[in-house]
Design an enzyme around this catalytic site. Structure first.
Site, short mmCIF file in Angstrom:
data_model
loop_
_atom_site.label_atom_id
_atom_site.label_comp_id
_atom_site.label_asym_id
_atom_site.label_seq_id
_atom_site.Cartn_x
_atom_site.Cartn_y
_atom_site.Cartn_z
N HIS A 143 20.26 10.65 11.41
CA HIS A 143 19.70 9.81 10.35
C HIS A 143 20.66 8.66 10.01
CE1 HIS A 143 17.84 8.93 6.37
NE2 HIS A 143 19.09 8.69 6.05
N GLU A 144 21.93 8.99 9.88
CA GLU A 144 22.92 7.94 9.59
C GLU A 144 22.98 6.91 10.72
OE1 GLU A 144 24.39 7.55 6.72
OE2 GLU A 144 23.49 9.38 5.95
N HIS A 201 20.28 4.35 10.40
CA HIS A 201 20.60 3.21 9.53
C HIS A 201 21.37 2.15 10.30
CE1 HIS A 201 19.13 4.61 5.76
NE2 HIS A 201 19.88 5.69 5.74
N GLU A 257 15.15 4.30 4.41
CA GLU A 257 15.31 5.75 4.59
C GLU A 257 14.22 6.29 5.54
OE1 GLU A 257 17.89 7.38 3.80
OE2 GLU A 257 18.69 5.68 2.69
ZN ZN Z 1 19.75 7.41 4.59
#
Ligand code: ZN
Length: 417
Positions: free
Chosen positions: A276-277, A280, A358
């Site tokens: 997930h990071e 980004h 997100e």
């Molecule tokens: Zn995030």
């Protein structure tokens, strides 16, 4: 006229904040009795109720905070606090540069001192009663001293440079120079942050877990990401809340895991969180946010450049600077004090953009890693951090940088098919 605009906007801000807080308290209490269907098998009723109590306790504290902030802001502006302070300092300090620096420091010190009891209460009463606090009063005071000294060491040379520059070379475009100076300064801070500043507060050790390292290396390879360094931070020194983040850039770029996160999640879950990071990063959210910040700062400096010689700006806010002193210091202080009132209504827009990011990072994680693992990690984190699963939809839309649990997980589930 400007006084009226200011008062109306302050009123809108305060009423909106209170209204949203009260909504959140009411909504969370109403949904306290039952764990939402989607989480019924994963989260116990006791945990759900603890999260509700924690959310409500924090909102109650927030209501007090709103009230204090309004009093402080009015105290400095319309009630004449800033003018009185300015006169007092100008009377005793003859150097124009030091007079301006001292004004900035004094105002920020007063705000800090006023917020101190609440910060203490948050840590040692609220967080403590929910079992999150790991901080001792000694560490609290040590942090405070370190932060204050660090703030002085950084801000005095910065503002000295600015005021000395403005004294030597006056131009109507002084604000462009000021903006450029601050931008360079912020880039330097971001660059040295992970290696010089953060280690002043926490210990960073290289990640030492072969299974996890292997998983992360293979994820980095799949994602085609040049992984520089993995660190573990002793977050447990201060709080039981867990987290993971990217920090720095260039050769100082690193991924940091809180030790509290590593102790709660399985390696597969940590891999999913990291994916997930990486999402980004791959979607360029970090660089976009950085550019956005510099653009916003440019706009703010331009507005400050416009306002600096307008009598109505000061008078409208109840501030009467002396005529024999340079105006930059007091203009910056006043601008910083009232800026949040004028940008408050931008909050929901910025929250919306953040939630969009997100979702993108989650989709990326679902592709590069395992969405099941990310869901299970999220559920554990919601549970451990006592984050409510049933936030008020309006409160959440206004403030939340992350989508509410149920929507976020529904999106992840949809991504699996
Ligand atoms: Zn995030």
């Amino acid at each position: 006229m400007f006084s009226i605009i200011f008062i109306v906007l302050l009123l809108i801000q305060t009423l909106t904040q209170c209204y949203l807080s009260v909504r959140q308290i009411r909504y969370v209490s109403q949904h306290k009795g039952q764990v939402p269907e989607a989480f019924a098998h994963k989260i116990s009723l006791t945990s759900h109720q603890r999260a509700a109590d924690y959310t409500i306790a924090r909102q109650r504290l927030h209501l007090i905070e709103i009230f204090i902030n309004v009093i402080v802001l009015l105290g400095f502006t319309l009630f004449g606090g800033l003018t009185a302070l300015n006169n007092l300092i100008a009377e005793h300090i003859s150097s124009p540069i030091w007079y301006q620096i001292l004004l900035l420091i004094t105002v920020s010190a007063i705000s800090q001192i006023i917020s101190l009891p609440l910060a203490w209460y948050r840590t040692f009463v609220l967080e403590q009663s929910f079992g999150f606090n790991r901080m001792t009063p000694g560490l609290f005071i040590k942090d405070l001293i370190k932060e204050t000294l660090l703030g002085l060491v950084i801000s005095i040379p910065l503002f000295y440079g600015l005021f000395a520059f403005l004294e030597a070379f006056y131009t109507p475009y002084w604000w462009v120079w000021a903006w450029a100076g601050f931008s360079v300064f912020m880039l330097i801070m971001m660059f040295i942050g992970p290696t010089i500043i953060m280690p002043l507060f926490n210990k960073f050790t290289p990640l030492d877990n072969p299974e996890l390292q292997e998983r992360i290396q293979s994820l980095a390879k799949r994602a085609n990401f040049a992984l520089k360094a993995l660190f573990v931070m002793d977050g447990s020194k201060r709080s039981a809340h867990g987290n993971a983040f990217f920090t720095g850039f260039g050769k100082n770029r690193r991924i940091v895991f809180f030790d509290t996160l590593l102790s709660k999640l399985t390696p597969a879950e940590i891999e999913a969180v990291l994916a997930h990071e990486l999402g980004h990063f791959k979607h360029k959210h970090i660089i976009k946010r950085l550019i956005m910040m510099f653009v916003m700062m440019f706009v703010f400096f331009a507005v400050l450049g416009f306002l600096i010689d307008k009598v109505w700006f000061y008078a409208g806010l109840g501030v009467f600077p002396g005529i024999s002193q340079p105006i930059y210091g007091i203009a910056i202080v006043l601008f910083m004090l009232v800026l949040p009132v004028f940008t408050f209504l931008y909050t929901p827009i910025s929250s919306w953009f953040s939630r969009k990011d997100e979702f993108e990072a989650d989709s990326y994680a679902a592709k590069q890693s395992d969405a099941h693992e990310l869901i299970s990690a999220l559920v554990k984190l919601y549970d451990d951090n006592a984050s409510t699963l049933t936030p008020d939809p309006v409160h959440s839309a206004f403030y939340d940088s992350h989508p509410p649990a149920s929507i976020r997980i529904a999106h992840l589930k949809a991504a699996m098919h």
